[in-house]
Scaffold this motif. Structure first.
Motif, PDB file in Angstrom:
ATOM      1  N   ARG A 236      -5.831  -6.407  -1.018  1.00 30.47           N
ATOM      2  CA  ARG A 236      -6.303  -5.182  -1.661  1.00 30.47           C
ATOM      3  C   ARG A 236      -5.936  -5.139  -3.138  1.00 30.47           C
ATOM      4  NH1 ARG A 236      -4.239  -0.515   2.500  1.00 30.47           N
ATOM      5  NH2 ARG A 236      -5.640  -0.920   4.245  1.00 30.47           N
ATOM      6  N   ASN A 237      -4.761  -5.652  -3.475  1.00 36.86           N
ATOM      7  CA  ASN A 237      -4.250  -5.563  -4.838  1.00 36.86           C
ATOM      8  C   ASN A 237      -4.272  -6.933  -5.497  1.00 36.86           C
ATOM      9  OD1 ASN A 237      -2.959  -2.614  -4.827  1.00 36.86           O
ATOM     10  ND2 ASN A 237      -2.420  -3.602  -2.899  1.00 36.86           N
ATOM     11  N   HIS A 238      -5.455  -7.488  -5.601  1.00 41.73           N
ATOM     12  CA  HIS A 238      -5.598  -8.815  -6.172  1.00 41.73           C
ATOM     13  C   HIS A 238      -5.189  -8.799  -7.644  1.00 41.73           C
ATOM     14  CE1 HIS A 238      -7.169 -12.849  -6.640  1.00 41.73           C
ATOM     15  NE2 HIS A 238      -7.857 -12.446  -7.693  1.00 41.73           N
ATOM     16  N   GLY A 239      -4.247  -9.662  -8.008  1.00 42.45           N
ATOM     17  CA  GLY A 239      -3.784  -9.759  -9.380  1.00 42.45           C
ATOM     18  C   GLY A 239      -2.719  -8.763  -9.765  1.00 42.45           C
ATOM     19  N   LYS A 240      -2.329  -7.864  -8.850  1.00 41.12           N
ATOM     20  CA  LYS A 240      -1.327  -6.850  -9.178  1.00 41.12           C
ATOM     21  C   LYS A 240       0.038  -7.490  -9.405  1.00 41.12           C
ATOM     22  CE  LYS A 240       0.218  -2.588  -9.496  1.00 41.12           C
ATOM     23  NZ  LYS A 240      -0.169  -1.688 -10.603  1.00 41.12           N
ATOM     24  N   TYR A 241       0.402  -8.488  -8.590  1.00 43.67           N
ATOM     25  CA  TYR A 241       1.726  -9.094  -8.735  1.00 43.67           C
ATOM     26  C   TYR A 241       1.841  -9.818 -10.071  1.00 43.67           C
ATOM     27  CZ  TYR A 241       5.792 -12.021  -7.932  1.00 43.67           C
ATOM     28  OH  TYR A 241       7.001 -12.636  -8.053  1.00 43.67           O
ATOM     29  N   ALA A 499      -2.811   1.840  10.779  1.00 44.86           N
ATOM     30  CA  ALA A 499      -2.775   2.628   9.546  1.00 44.86           C
ATOM     31  C   ALA A 499      -3.596   1.974   8.444  1.00 44.86           C
ATOM     32  CB  ALA A 499      -1.319   2.807   9.094  1.00 44.86           C
ATOM     33  N   GLN A 500      -3.531   0.669   8.336  1.00 46.32           N
ATOM     34  CA  GLN A 500      -4.331  -0.017   7.319  1.00 46.32           C
ATOM     35  C   GLN A 500      -5.814   0.033   7.643  1.00 46.32           C
ATOM     36  OE1 GLN A 500      -2.550  -3.940   7.078  1.00 46.32           O
ATOM     37  NE2 GLN A 500      -1.137  -3.290   5.469  1.00 46.32           N
ATOM     38  N   GLN A 501      -6.163  -0.066   8.913  1.00 46.89           N
ATOM     39  CA  GLN A 501      -7.565   0.073   9.285  1.00 46.89           C
ATOM     40  C   GLN A 501      -8.085   1.475   8.976  1.00 46.89           C
ATOM     41  OE1 GLN A 501      -9.687  -2.383  10.706  1.00 46.89           O
ATOM     42  NE2 GLN A 501      -8.038  -3.724  10.005  1.00 46.89           N
ATOM     43  N   LEU A 502      -7.269   2.482   9.215  1.00 48.67           N
ATOM     44  CA  LEU A 502      -7.683   3.850   8.905  1.00 48.67           C
ATOM     45  C   LEU A 502      -7.847   4.047   7.404  1.00 48.67           C
ATOM     46  CD1 LEU A 502      -8.251   6.696   9.965  1.00 48.67           C
ATOM     47  CD2 LEU A 502      -5.802   7.162   9.816  1.00 48.67           C
ATOM     48  N   GLU A 503      -6.956   3.463   6.624  1.00 46.22           N
ATOM     49  CA  GLU A 503      -7.089   3.556   5.171  1.00 46.22           C
ATOM     50  C   GLU A 503      -8.364   2.875   4.688  1.00 46.22           C
ATOM     51  OE1 GLU A 503      -3.547   1.842   3.662  1.00 46.22           O
ATOM     52  OE2 GLU A 503      -2.251   3.500   4.280  1.00 46.22           O
ATOM     53  N   ASP A 504      -8.692   1.738   5.271  1.00 43.54           N
ATOM     54  CA  ASP A 504      -9.932   1.070   4.894  1.00 43.54           C
ATOM     55  C   ASP A 504     -11.154   1.896   5.263  1.00 43.54           C
ATOM     56  OD1 ASP A 504      -8.503  -1.035   3.879  1.00 43.54           O
ATOM     57  OD2 ASP A 504      -8.658  -2.257   5.695  1.00 43.54           O
ATOM     58  N   ALA A 505     -11.093   2.597   6.403  1.00 48.48           N
ATOM     59  CA  ALA A 505     -12.231   3.416   6.819  1.00 48.48           C
ATOM     60  C   ALA A 505     -12.384   4.659   5.948  1.00 48.48           C
ATOM     61  CB  ALA A 505     -12.074   3.822   8.281  1.00 48.48           C
ATOM     62  N   GLN A 506     -11.283   5.216   5.478  1.00 57.20           N
ATOM     63  CA  GLN A 506     -11.349   6.428   4.659  1.00 57.20           C
ATOM     64  C   GLN A 506     -11.581   6.136   3.190  1.00 57.20           C
ATOM     65  OE1 GLN A 506      -7.635   8.341   5.443  1.00 57.20           O
ATOM     66  NE2 GLN A 506      -8.299   9.192   7.399  1.00 57.20           N
ATOM     67  N   GLN A 507     -11.413   4.920   2.775  1.00 54.79           N
ATOM     68  CA  GLN A 507     -11.525   4.593   1.359  1.00 54.79           C
ATOM     69  C   GLN A 507     -12.902   4.873   0.782  1.00 54.79           C
ATOM     70  OE1 GLN A 507     -10.247   0.648   0.467  1.00 54.79           O
ATOM     71  NE2 GLN A 507     -10.600   0.842  -1.732  1.00 54.79           N
ATOM     72  N   HIS A 513     -12.315   3.006  -4.982  1.00 51.05           N
ATOM     73  CA  HIS A 513     -12.797   1.638  -5.025  1.00 51.05           C
ATOM     74  C   HIS A 513     -12.038   0.888  -6.106  1.00 51.05           C
ATOM     75  CE1 HIS A 513     -15.983   2.897  -2.390  1.00 51.05           C
ATOM     76  NE2 HIS A 513     -16.379   3.793  -3.273  1.00 51.05           N
ATOM     77  N   SER A 514     -11.621  -0.289  -5.785  1.00 52.08           N
ATOM     78  CA  SER A 514     -10.977  -1.121  -6.793  1.00 52.08           C
ATOM     79  C   SER A 514     -12.030  -1.707  -7.725  1.00 52.08           C
ATOM     80  CB  SER A 514     -10.181  -2.241  -6.125  1.00 52.08           C
ATOM     81  OG  SER A 514     -11.032  -3.025  -5.316  1.00 52.08           O
ATOM     82  N   ALA A 515     -11.537  -2.237  -8.847  1.00 49.99           N
ATOM     83  CA  ALA A 515     -12.458  -2.731  -9.871  1.00 49.99           C
ATOM     84  C   ALA A 515     -13.250  -3.934  -9.401  1.00 49.99           C
ATOM     85  CB  ALA A 515     -11.658  -3.072 -11.133  1.00 49.99           C
ATOM     86  N   HIS A 516     -12.652  -4.703  -8.495  1.00 51.83           N
ATOM     87  CA  HIS A 516     -13.317  -5.925  -8.067  1.00 51.83           C
ATOM     88  C   HIS A 516     -14.101  -5.752  -6.778  1.00 51.83           C
ATOM     89  CE1 HIS A 516      -9.532  -5.816  -5.807  1.00 51.83           C
ATOM     90  NE2 HIS A 516     -10.172  -6.521  -4.904  1.00 51.83           N
ATOM     91  N   ALA A 517     -14.146  -4.515  -6.249  1.00 49.07           N
ATOM     92  CA  ALA A 517     -14.834  -4.301  -4.978  1.00 49.07           C
ATOM     93  C   ALA A 517     -16.343  -4.241  -5.202  1.00 49.07           C
ATOM     94  CB  ALA A 517     -14.352  -3.011  -4.327  1.00 49.07           C
ATOM     95  N   PHE A 518     -17.064  -4.653  -4.211  1.00 49.13           N
ATOM     96  CA  PHE A 518     -18.510  -4.563  -4.265  1.00 49.13           C
ATOM     97  C   PHE A 518     -19.015  -4.134  -2.899  1.00 49.13           C
ATOM     98  CE2 PHE A 518     -17.371  -8.789  -2.951  1.00 49.13           C
ATOM     99  CZ  PHE A 518     -18.236  -9.076  -1.929  1.00 49.13           C
ATOM    100  N   HIS A 519     -20.254  -3.614  -2.843  1.00 47.75           N
ATOM    101  CA  HIS A 519     -20.802  -3.055  -1.626  1.00 47.75           C
ATOM    102  C   HIS A 519     -21.998  -3.891  -1.175  1.00 47.75           C
ATOM    103  CE1 HIS A 519     -18.376   0.564  -2.124  1.00 47.75           C
ATOM    104  NE2 HIS A 519     -18.709   0.523  -3.402  1.00 47.75           N
ATOM    105  N   ILE A 520     -22.055  -4.119   0.075  1.00 49.43           N
ATOM    106  CA  ILE A 520     -23.163  -4.852   0.669  1.00 49.43           C
ATOM    107  C   ILE A 520     -24.217  -3.841   1.095  1.00 49.43           C
ATOM    108  CG2 ILE A 520     -23.868  -6.389   2.530  1.00 49.43           C
ATOM    109  CD1 ILE A 520     -21.039  -7.494   2.562  1.00 49.43           C
ATOM    110  N   PRO A 521     -25.452  -3.950   0.619  1.00 47.88           N
ATOM    111  CA  PRO A 521     -26.465  -2.959   0.995  1.00 47.88           C
ATOM    112  C   PRO A 521     -26.757  -3.038   2.491  1.00 47.88           C
ATOM    113  CG  PRO A 521     -27.475  -4.803  -0.164  1.00 47.88           C
ATOM    114  CD  PRO A 521     -25.998  -4.989  -0.286  1.00 47.88           C
TER     115      PRO A 521
END
Length: 617
Positions: A236-241, A499-507, A513-521
């Motif tokens: 989820r946090n790609h490049g954060k570290y 808990a992580q699955q629920l967070e992904d569903a509510q996001q 949305h993170s900057a690198h996220a994209f949506h599949i039509p």
């Protein structure tokens, strides 16, 4: 920590000289003498004030001594056995050593030395020889770095299968399962981790059973991040570290971390030298955590936990695993207040009262509080208390089943040390009791035997939650400002996964949305047209269904008509004569002549009539 095994003094060579990087001034010319039988198993030093150094020695999983060595005089001042904790008569200030944060938890408990301790430190010369033999393991080549790629494998740098120096080659094969069984377990874990979401959603009990048997050493780098959710957090946090690693950090925390960094597993080949990748990576990891959570900052107990993670995986994965442990499994443990440790100490005593009443009564009799022994166990996840193979098995179960494993392990340790009358015979005070807890025989701590006993302890998640609520209510009566909430802690890996699955569903709904996220039509695919035979069959079924509905409709209409015919018309309403007076008079008789003409016959009387009576109302 792993014990330092004494080697052959002749193999150390004659070129044993003091270097500027050496911790202690030592004599040159002759190799150091053989290690004393009571020499420490772990060595950690830190620069103190006034050009003095403090070095903490630990017997293998046993008592700790602290001695202050003057650089110029080389004099040694042995102190009593100590353990992390507090108390009116057990506080001892240590110069140069990092301390645990939090009120009531700073300091080391000390007391008068027992007979065993005084015999082990009978002369300062013997202790000095022990130091010399320990430091003799570091020659000129090993001081350059901790990588065998940099220095090469020296003849005397023999390590065990976990990377600790000084182990003999014969010890690695003891207690190990057959190779075929290891390969079989590796294949099962490979299959399970390839379909991890399905395994956690449908087969979590199977995952728990396999974790109890022990994760293969080759699979821990892959399984631990998946169990604790560190892999998901890293994705989820790609490049954060990288961003945290490049940030400067707080100078205060950096200074504290730098003082503690070389105390973490000093006899592991990864953390031998400040120039090695182990100490550098650990420094960057702990600094990144202080930037990521500036309010919590750095706690000394996070060092061993992060070091164990770095032994098995890259720094970025280890960082997110540390975050998950600190936030999901043990929230509040490493905060400045450390209220969670205080609460879990009371919970541990309540569980001990039920599991081992004899040990509970002894600890209460001598006023041995849980913070004197539980603090280091829980904060460091037993990484500084038990043999390293047993520590890894505890971590396998802890990342799968949660904090109840820590309570179970602690209860077993107390039961092994204080659970019988024979063991309590020599425990006449606080110091003797704490020494008994530290000196459990190593044969009882063997991984398979010990973990089988741990899993048999009758403590469940429900028991821990119930005791948490009970002890929290008691603490809040004494301390109204007690702000820790146990519901923040997740009980096991399944809860973390959910808990992580629920967070992904509510996001998507919350728009995070993170900057690198994209949506599949969304793609809608129409079903193919049916075959001719199938089409005729569907047409027949449709016509059949229409006829059935028509017959049902006709049947309902006929039933309604039949019901309507059965209904009778309402009868004529009778006059209401209640409370009314009526008079009956006889109708006068008329002659036949008066009634009609002569010769006329009177008509027949009407049916149901009263021709001769008249009624008046």
């Amino acid at each position: 920590m792993a014990a330092l095994q004494g080697g052959d003094p002749d193999s150390w060579g004659a070129g044993w000289q003091r270097r500027p990087t050496d911790t202690l001034p030592v004599a040159s010319g002759s190799p150091p003498p053989a290690p004393h039988p009571h020499a420490a198993s772990a060595l950690s030093g830190a620069k103190g004030n006034d050009s003095k150094e403090e070095i903490s020695l630990q017997r293998p999983w046993g008592a700790r001594w602290t001695e202050v060595l003057a650089r110029d005089e080389c004099t040694a001042v042995p102190l009593g056995p100590c353990s992390i904790g507090n108390g009116p008569s057990t506080v001892h200030k240590l110069r140069g050593l990092g301390t645990l944060k939090g009120a009531g938890l700073v300091g080391m408990a000390s007391g008068p030395m027992s007979s065993a301790d005084s015999s082990s430190l009978s002369t300062l010369e013997e202790l000095s020889d022990a130091f010399d033999s320990a430091l003799g393991c570091h020659d000129d080549s090993s001081s350059l770095g901790s990588d065998s790629e940099l220095n090469g494998a020296a003849p005397y740098r023999q390590t065990d299968r976990y990377g600790f120096l000084g182990a003999s080659g014969t010890q690695d094969g003891l207690g190990q399962p057959p190779v075929e069984l290891i390969r079989h377990r590796e294949a099962r874990w490979l299959e399970m981790t390839s379909l991890w979401e399905k395994a956690m959603a449908r087969r979590y009990k199977k995952v728990k059973v396999l974790c109890r048997k022990g994760i293969p050493s080759s699979m821990r780098a892959r399984c631990w991040p998946l169990l604790c959710g560190g892999q998901t957090s890293m994705d989820r946090n790609h490049g954060k570290y990288k961003e945290l690693e490049q940030s400067p950090g707080d100078p205060q925390w950096l200074e504290t971390i730098e003082k503690d960094i070389h105390r973490q597993f000093p006899f592991h080949e990864m953390f031998l030298s400040p120039e090695g990748h182990g100490q550098r990576g650990l420094m960057q990891l702990l600094k990144a955590y202080t930037v990521y959570r500036p309010r919590e900052g750095y706690c000394q107990a996070q060092g061993p936990v992060a070091a164990v993670l770095l032994m098995h995986m890259p720094a970025e994965q280890a960082f997110w695993c540390l975050v998950q442990i600190s936030e999901r499994y043990l929230p509040g443990y490493y905060s400045p207040e450390m209220e969670a440790v205080l609460l879990d100490g009371e919970v541990f005593v309540a569980l001990l009262r039920r599991v081992c009443p004899k040990a509970y009564k002894h600890l209460q009799k001598h006023s041995v509080g849980p913070l004197l022994y539980v603090t280091e166990w829980f904060l460091c996840l037993y990484s500084r208390t038990l043999p390293f193979p047993t520590v890894l098995r505890i971590w396998d179960a802890f990342l799968s089943e949660g904090v109840k494993v820590l309570f179970r392990v602690g209860l077993v340790l107390v039961r092994l040390a204080l659970g019988s009358s024979e063991n309590l015979r020599d425990c006449t005070g606080v110091v003797e009791t704490l020494e008994k807890l530290r000196s459990i025989p190593a044969r009882l701590l063997q991984e398979d035997t010990f973990m089988a006993e741990v899993h048999n302890v009758a403590v469940s998640d429900r028991d821990v939650e119930r005791e948490c609520r009970t002890q929290l209510a008691k603490l809040r009566k004494v301390r109204p400002d007690f702000g820790y909430r146990p519901e923040q802690r997740l009980p096991n890996a399944k809860a973390v996964f959910d808990a992580q699955q629920l967070e992904d569903a509510q996001q998507p709904r919350k728009g995070r949305h993170s900057a690198h996220a994209f949506h599949i039509p969304e793609i809608v695919v129409d079903p193919p047209p049916p075959a001719p035979k199938e089409q005729r069959r569907l047409e027949r079924e449709r016509l059949k269904e229409q006829r059935r509905q028509e017959q049902e409709r006709r049947r309902q209409e006929e039933a309604a008509e039949k019901q309507a015919r059965k209904k009778k018309p309402p009868g004529r309403k009778k006059p209401d004569t209640r409370g009314k007076t009526f008079h009956v008079a006889q109708r006068p008789m008329l002659s036949r002549a008066q009634e009609g003409g002569e010769g006329e016959e009177p008509g027949p009387a009407k049916r149901n009539s009263a021709p001769y009576l008249e009624t008046y109302f």
